[in-house]
Design a protein around this motif. Structure first.
Motif, PDB file in Angstrom:
ATOM      1  N   SER A 291      23.080  -2.852  -0.686  1.00 33.69           N
ATOM      2  CA  SER A 291      22.171  -3.603  -1.564  1.00 33.69           C
ATOM      3  C   SER A 291      21.004  -4.196  -0.744  1.00 33.69           C
ATOM      4  CB  SER A 291      23.002  -4.661  -2.286  1.00 33.69           C
ATOM      5  OG  SER A 291      22.251  -5.751  -2.571  1.00 33.69           O
ATOM      6  N   ALA A 292      21.310  -4.680   0.465  1.00 31.57           N
ATOM      7  CA  ALA A 292      20.248  -5.253   1.313  1.00 31.57           C
ATOM      8  C   ALA A 292      19.236  -4.180   1.722  1.00 31.57           C
ATOM      9  CB  ALA A 292      20.871  -5.889   2.556  1.00 31.57           C
ATOM     10  N   VAL A 293      19.759  -2.994   2.102  1.00 33.67           N
ATOM     11  CA  VAL A 293      18.855  -1.911   2.529  1.00 33.67           C
ATOM     12  C   VAL A 293      17.960  -1.482   1.358  1.00 33.67           C
ATOM     13  CG1 VAL A 293      18.768   0.499   3.312  1.00 33.67           C
ATOM     14  CG2 VAL A 293      20.325  -1.114   4.429  1.00 33.67           C
ATOM     15  N   PHE A 294      18.560  -1.348   0.173  1.00 30.00           N
ATOM     16  CA  PHE A 294      17.755  -0.926  -0.986  1.00 30.00           C
ATOM     17  C   PHE A 294      16.706  -1.982  -1.346  1.00 30.00           C
ATOM     18  CE2 PHE A 294      20.704   2.492  -1.437  1.00 30.00           C
ATOM     19  CZ  PHE A 294      19.960   3.481  -2.060  1.00 30.00           C
ATOM     20  N   PHE A 295      17.055  -3.229  -1.171  1.00 28.09           N
ATOM     21  CA  PHE A 295      16.080  -4.294  -1.446  1.00 28.09           C
ATOM     22  C   PHE A 295      14.892  -4.177  -0.475  1.00 28.09           C
ATOM     23  CE2 PHE A 295      14.790  -8.826  -0.593  1.00 28.09           C
ATOM     24  CZ  PHE A 295      14.049  -8.959  -1.756  1.00 28.09           C
ATOM     25  N   GLY A 296      15.229  -3.987   0.798  1.00 29.43           N
ATOM     26  CA  GLY A 296      14.167  -3.847   1.813  1.00 29.43           C
ATOM     27  C   GLY A 296      13.286  -2.647   1.526  1.00 29.43           C
ATOM     28  N   ILE A 297      13.919  -1.529   1.167  1.00 31.01           N
ATOM     29  CA  ILE A 297      13.162  -0.304   0.897  1.00 31.01           C
ATOM     30  C   ILE A 297      12.267  -0.483  -0.342  1.00 31.01           C
ATOM     31  CG2 ILE A 297      13.446   2.084   0.114  1.00 31.01           C
ATOM     32  CD1 ILE A 297      15.805   2.329   2.032  1.00 31.01           C
ATOM     33  N   SER A 298      12.765  -1.246  -1.319  1.00 30.87           N
ATOM     34  CA  SER A 298      11.974  -1.422  -2.554  1.00 30.87           C
ATOM     35  C   SER A 298      10.624  -2.079  -2.217  1.00 30.87           C
ATOM     36  CB  SER A 298      12.738  -2.251  -3.588  1.00 30.87           C
ATOM     37  OG  SER A 298      12.762  -3.613  -3.204  1.00 30.87           O
ATOM     38  N   LYS A 299      10.596  -2.890  -1.181  1.00 25.47           N
ATOM     39  CA  LYS A 299       9.337  -3.534  -0.795  1.00 25.47           C
ATOM     40  C   LYS A 299       8.359  -2.510  -0.207  1.00 25.47           C
ATOM     41  CE  LYS A 299      10.971  -8.238  -0.200  1.00 25.47           C
ATOM     42  NZ  LYS A 299      10.673  -9.500   0.469  1.00 25.47           N
ATOM     43  N   LEU A 300       8.907  -1.556   0.564  1.00 24.06           N
ATOM     44  CA  LEU A 300       8.036  -0.502   1.124  1.00 24.06           C
ATOM     45  C   LEU A 300       7.393   0.308   0.003  1.00 24.06           C
ATOM     46  CD1 LEU A 300       9.726   1.425   4.086  1.00 24.06           C
ATOM     47  CD2 LEU A 300       7.844  -0.192   4.148  1.00 24.06           C
ATOM     48  N   PHE A 301       8.219   0.669  -0.990  1.00 26.46           N
ATOM     49  CA  PHE A 301       7.708   1.461  -2.108  1.00 26.46           C
ATOM     50  C   PHE A 301       6.634   0.685  -2.869  1.00 26.46           C
ATOM     51  CE2 PHE A 301      11.254   4.096  -1.139  1.00 26.46           C
ATOM     52  CZ  PHE A 301      10.910   5.347  -1.615  1.00 26.46           C
ATOM     53  N   ALA A 302       6.896  -0.604  -3.070  1.00 23.25           N
ATOM     54  CA  ALA A 302       5.933  -1.426  -3.808  1.00 23.25           C
ATOM     55  C   ALA A 302       4.592  -1.476  -3.065  1.00 23.25           C
ATOM     56  CB  ALA A 302       6.503  -2.831  -3.972  1.00 23.25           C
ATOM     57  N   LEU A 303       4.659  -1.691  -1.765  1.00 25.81           N
ATOM     58  CA  LEU A 303       3.416  -1.812  -0.986  1.00 25.81           C
ATOM     59  C   LEU A 303       2.629  -0.501  -0.984  1.00 25.81           C
ATOM     60  CD1 LEU A 303       4.747  -3.982   1.953  1.00 25.81           C
ATOM     61  CD2 LEU A 303       2.950  -4.619   0.332  1.00 25.81           C
ATOM     62  N   ASP A 304       3.344   0.612  -0.862  1.00 21.16           N
ATOM     63  CA  ASP A 304       2.635   1.898  -0.855  1.00 21.16           C
ATOM     64  C   ASP A 304       2.018   2.200  -2.223  1.00 21.16           C
ATOM     65  OD1 ASP A 304       3.014   2.334   1.809  1.00 21.16           O
ATOM     66  OD2 ASP A 304       4.812   3.548   1.576  1.00 21.16           O
ATOM     67  N   LYS A 305       2.715   1.774  -3.288  1.00 20.24           N
ATOM     68  CA  LYS A 305       2.179   1.986  -4.640  1.00 20.24           C
ATOM     69  C   LYS A 305       0.880   1.186  -4.815  1.00 20.24           C
ATOM     70  CE  LYS A 305       3.956   2.025  -9.312  1.00 20.24           C
ATOM     71  NZ  LYS A 305       5.021   1.598 -10.204  1.00 20.24           N
ATOM     72  N   ILE A 306       0.885  -0.028  -4.333  1.00 15.13           N
ATOM     73  CA  ILE A 306      -0.318  -0.863  -4.445  1.00 15.13           C
ATOM     74  C   ILE A 306      -1.437  -0.275  -3.570  1.00 15.13           C
ATOM     75  CG2 ILE A 306      -1.285  -3.173  -4.029  1.00 15.13           C
ATOM     76  CD1 ILE A 306       1.566  -4.274  -4.588  1.00 15.13           C
ATOM     77  N   GLU A 307      -1.048   0.186  -2.360  1.00 18.66           N
ATOM     78  CA  GLU A 307      -2.072   0.704  -1.437  1.00 18.66           C
ATOM     79  C   GLU A 307      -2.806   1.917  -2.008  1.00 18.66           C
ATOM     80  OE1 GLU A 307      -0.843   2.354   2.336  1.00 18.66           O
ATOM     81  OE2 GLU A 307      -2.541   1.406   3.346  1.00 18.66           O
ATOM     82  N   LYS A 308      -2.069   2.744  -2.785  1.00 19.29           N
ATOM     83  CA  LYS A 308      -2.723   3.920  -3.398  1.00 19.29           C
ATOM     84  C   LYS A 308      -3.880   3.479  -4.296  1.00 19.29           C
ATOM     85  CE  LYS A 308      -0.054   7.652  -2.359  1.00 19.29           C
ATOM     86  NZ  LYS A 308      -0.520   8.000  -1.046  1.00 19.29           N
ATOM     87  N   VAL A 309      -3.664   2.377  -5.028  1.00 20.67           N
ATOM     88  CA  VAL A 309      -4.721   1.880  -5.928  1.00 20.67           C
ATOM     89  C   VAL A 309      -5.860   1.292  -5.084  1.00 20.67           C
ATOM     90  CG1 VAL A 309      -5.206   0.410  -7.928  1.00 20.67           C
ATOM     91  CG2 VAL A 309      -2.916   1.351  -7.618  1.00 20.67           C
ATOM     92  N   VAL A 310      -5.483   0.623  -3.986  1.00 18.13           N
ATOM     93  CA  VAL A 310      -6.496   0.027  -3.097  1.00 18.13           C
ATOM     94  C   VAL A 310      -7.404   1.132  -2.543  1.00 18.13           C
ATOM     95  CG1 VAL A 310      -6.847  -1.235  -0.925  1.00 18.13           C
ATOM     96  CG2 VAL A 310      -5.023  -1.935  -2.469  1.00 18.13           C
TER      97      VAL A 310
END
Ligand code: SF4
Length: 364
Positions: free
Chosen positions: A135-154
């Motif tokens: 659960s901790a690893v998936f939580f950490g990974i979810s942040k990477l995905f979120a940041l990359d999703k935002i960066e695509k729009v940036v």
């Protein structure tokens, strides 16, 4: 145990999230400072002159982590045909020579990645129950995905925003907000909120920005300090950037989909085949295929980022010159001698060339 690791873009956010979820105290995880000239100077001072830039930068960052008290260091290990295989051993020896009593734990990034990650988490967490670790690893990974999703729009917004720098400012705030989020639900909410804010940025609706693909060696492509923020600079010149390589994509395939038989580079390797049909180490094979891919997709140009003395990218650079799919390539060689002003002058000339080609139906 005080665990440190070399700085690499936003990886620290994931590491922090995993450690917090596993109940590590603040002084058990040493977050290395962002890369600065001091990091580079330290790395250069204690590295062999011919070492590639990622070696020097990560060594400098590990020294900074040691100065902050780290005694266990995480470093990537590779089994491919380049210098990555020597990083951990050589750097550990150098840190011992410098008087730091540190122990390295390695993350295999070439083969057996998931087993290596499992072992690394086991070594660092001792008796934590498996469901809690997952659960901790998936939580950490979810942040990477979120940041990359935002960066695509940036990347899209930067090229057409009226007030230059607005998208970047929102992105910086998003990174901070995602870093501070405590639950996956919150990460999702923040992602939506910041993408919404980016979509509200006043833009030039009539602009038809030049499109440029960015590829090369993974560390220098993703770590902004190593490429002198080239994506931001292209955005200021009104260029929309596309980059296939992201941390979340690496995680998605390397830790999950590759094990189901999916190869994220299949198409790219196929396109590279007339010119190179086998691994040349690092990301060299992919660089050749990416150039062909961007040319076929009708991009205006590409940026190839390669560390000085990086054998795989030198091979790729030479092969790329002879592909049938012709398009302008901006070659950025990263090393300690690089100067931003010189890079900016060349970048402006490159963008002028792309505009000229577009006006003339890309015949030049
Ligand atoms: S791919 Fe190049 S820069 Fe990266 S570790 Fe290998 S030799 Fe060094």
């Amino acid at each position: 145990m005080r665990v440190g690791f070399p700085h690499f873009s936003t990886v620290y956010i994931t590491a922090k999230a995993v450690a917090n979820k596993l109940g590590a105290s603040d002084d058990e995880l040493i977050i290395p400072p962002p890369m600065t000239q001091k990091t580079l100077d330290l790395g250069v001072k204690y590295s062999p002159a011919e070492a590639c830039l990622p070696y020097k930068l990560t060594l400098g960052s590990l020294i900074e982590a040691c100065e902050l008290g780290a005694d266990v260091l995480i470093q990537a290990r590779g089994t491919g045909i380049c210098r990555l295989g020597y990083y951990a051993k050589d750097q550990e020896q150098m840190l011992h020579d410098l008087g730091y009593n540190t122990h390295f734990v390695n993350l295999d990034v070439s083969e057996h990645k998931i087993q290596s990650l499992k072992q690394l988490v086991k070594d660092l967490t001792h008796d934590a129950p498996l469901p809690k670790i997952i659960s901790a690893v998936f939580f950490g990974i979810s942040k990477l995905f979120a940041l990359d999703k935002i960066e695509k729009v940036v990347q899209k917004t930067r090229a057409v925003e009226i007030e230059k720098g607005e998208a970047n400012q929102i992105y910086r705030e998003a990174i901070k907000a995602i870093d501070e989020a405590m639950e996956r639900k919150e990460v999702k909410k923040i992602t939506k909120e910041y993408i919404g804010r980016l979509n509200q940025v006043p833009i030039n609706h009539t602009a038809n920005p030049l499109k440029v693909g960015v590829f090369g060696e993974i560390y220098v492509v993703i770590e902004p300090f190593a490429n002198m923020d080239i994506e931001v600079e292209l955005g200021k010149l009104g260029v929309e950037v596309h980059r296939t390589m992201t941390l979340s994509r690496w995680v998605k395939y390397s830790l999950f989909l590759n094990y189901l038989g999916m190869n994220e580079w299949r198409e790219v390797h196929k396109l590279a085949k007339p010119y190179v049909d086998h691994d040349v180490g690092g990301d060299g094979w992919e660089s050749v295929g990416e150039k062909v891919l961007y040319a076929r997709k009708g991009y205006d140009g590409v940026v190839h980022i390669a560390p000085f003395t990086c054998m795989p990218e030198i091979v790729a650079q030479n092969i790329m010159q002879s592909t049938r799919e012709n398009m302008p390539v901006f070659a950025l060689i990263s090393d300690e001698q690089m100067g931003k002003q010189g890079m900016l002058t060349r970048l402006e000339a490159f963008v002028d060339l792309l505009e000229f080609r577009r006006r003339n139906g890309k015949r030049i």
